[in-house]
Enzyme design. Structure first.
Site, PDB file in Angstrom:
ATOM      1  N   TYR A  19      48.920 -38.196  61.619  1.00  0.00           N
ATOM      2  CA  TYR A  19      48.724 -37.553  62.921  1.00  0.00           C
ATOM      3  C   TYR A  19      49.771 -38.061  63.919  1.00  0.00           C
ATOM      4  O   TYR A  19      50.425 -37.278  64.605  1.00  0.00           O
ATOM      5  CB  TYR A  19      47.298 -37.822  63.432  1.00  0.00           C
ATOM      6  CG  TYR A  19      47.079 -37.356  64.847  1.00  0.00           C
ATOM      7  CD1 TYR A  19      46.930 -36.001  65.129  1.00  0.00           C
ATOM      8  CD2 TYR A  19      47.041 -38.251  65.905  1.00  0.00           C
ATOM      9  CE1 TYR A  19      46.747 -35.560  66.433  1.00  0.00           C
ATOM     10  CE2 TYR A  19      46.852 -37.818  67.208  1.00  0.00           C
ATOM     11  CZ  TYR A  19      46.709 -36.476  67.463  1.00  0.00           C
ATOM     12  OH  TYR A  19      46.543 -36.046  68.754  1.00  0.00           O
ATOM     13  N   GLU A  41      39.340 -32.817  71.467  1.00  0.00           N
ATOM     14  CA  GLU A  41      39.521 -33.819  72.524  1.00  0.00           C
ATOM     15  C   GLU A  41      38.247 -33.955  73.346  1.00  0.00           C
ATOM     16  O   GLU A  41      37.865 -35.057  73.734  1.00  0.00           O
ATOM     17  CB  GLU A  41      40.713 -33.471  73.426  1.00  0.00           C
ATOM     18  CG  GLU A  41      42.067 -33.631  72.770  1.00  0.00           C
ATOM     19  CD  GLU A  41      42.501 -35.063  72.516  1.00  0.00           C
ATOM     20  OE1 GLU A  41      41.808 -36.021  72.913  1.00  0.00           O
ATOM     21  OE2 GLU A  41      43.568 -35.230  71.898  1.00  0.00           O
ATOM     22  N   TRP A  49      39.543 -41.549  69.130  1.00  0.00           N
ATOM     23  CA  TRP A  49      40.215 -40.388  68.549  1.00  0.00           C
ATOM     24  C   TRP A  49      40.207 -40.504  67.025  1.00  0.00           C
ATOM     25  O   TRP A  49      40.075 -39.505  66.318  1.00  0.00           O
ATOM     26  CB  TRP A  49      41.637 -40.252  69.088  1.00  0.00           C
ATOM     27  CG  TRP A  49      42.344 -39.115  68.425  1.00  0.00           C
ATOM     28  CD1 TRP A  49      43.435 -39.181  67.613  1.00  0.00           C
ATOM     29  CD2 TRP A  49      41.989 -37.723  68.480  1.00  0.00           C
ATOM     30  NE1 TRP A  49      43.772 -37.928  67.164  1.00  0.00           N
ATOM     31  CE2 TRP A  49      42.903 -37.009  67.685  1.00  0.00           C
ATOM     32  CE3 TRP A  49      40.978 -37.020  69.123  1.00  0.00           C
ATOM     33  CZ2 TRP A  49      42.844 -35.629  67.517  1.00  0.00           C
ATOM     34  CZ3 TRP A  49      40.914 -35.632  68.953  1.00  0.00           C
ATOM     35  CH2 TRP A  49      41.847 -34.957  68.160  1.00  0.00           C
TER      36      TRP A  49
END
Length: 187
Positions: A19, A41, A49
């Site tokens: 990522y 998000e 995250w």
């Protein structure tokens, strides 16, 4: 070979490194991914995250591959099913926000706009490349404040300024890679 990355990229998690290396800070113009990331998000609020990223594939399956038209039509039975799915964050407000966001997104489209054109107009189509030193990167900016307010006015949920700044980083509107990171613009 030793690769220098941003300090937050967990070297023990290959998914997280991928990522960092291929998505975070890279300009995204794909409508479905922009919609997906907005919702992910928001789902991340209060969590890491990395937790959400590890659940991303399950989220895609649970939310019909982020098909906004399908999500906008979810009713109580689908909500109940989602709230039983251990592969996503089973928070009623966050599930409801995804449905509300799909409806807001479809209204945006009905106005003749895409999420891509709407978002990228805030940066004149070009990513903002910041030069924060370690520990300097803000959680929000005046621009994320402005975009957050606009999204809220349009009916989107879980789009506070801190969430939106993280979103802007995730979709590449902002490149906040550390100065020494190999992903930094210009390296």
């Amino acid at each position: 070979m030793n690769i220098t990355r941003c300090a937050w990229a967990n070297p023990a998690n290959p998914r997280y490194l991928d990522y960092h290396d291929t998505e975070w800070g890279v300009p995204c113009h794909d409508e479905r991914r922009l919609f997906e990331m907005l919702n992910l998000e928001g789902a991340q609020a209060g969590l890491s995250w990395e937790t959400i990223l590890n659940k991303r594939d399950t989220y895609r399956a649970a939310f019909d591959n982020w098909d906004a038209e399908k999500i906008a039509a979810y009713g109580p039975d689908k909500v109940a099913q989602l709230l039983l799915d251990p592969g996503i964050v089973r928070n009623r407000l966050k599930v409801a926000a995804a449905i509300t966001n799909a409806q807001a997104y479809l209204r945006l489209r009905a106005e003749g706009q895409t999420l891509d054109s709407f978002l990228w107009a805030y940066v004149d189509g070009q990513p903002i490349v910041n030069s924060w030193q370690t520990g300097e990167r803000p959680a929000r900016t005046a621009l994320s404040d402005k975009l957050s307010k606009d999204l809220l006015k349009r009916g989107f949920k879980f789009v506070g300024s801190t969430i939106i700044y993280a979103y802007m980083q995730g979709i590449g509107m902002v490149d906040d890679h550390a100065p020494a990171c190999f992903c930094r613009a210009g390296h």
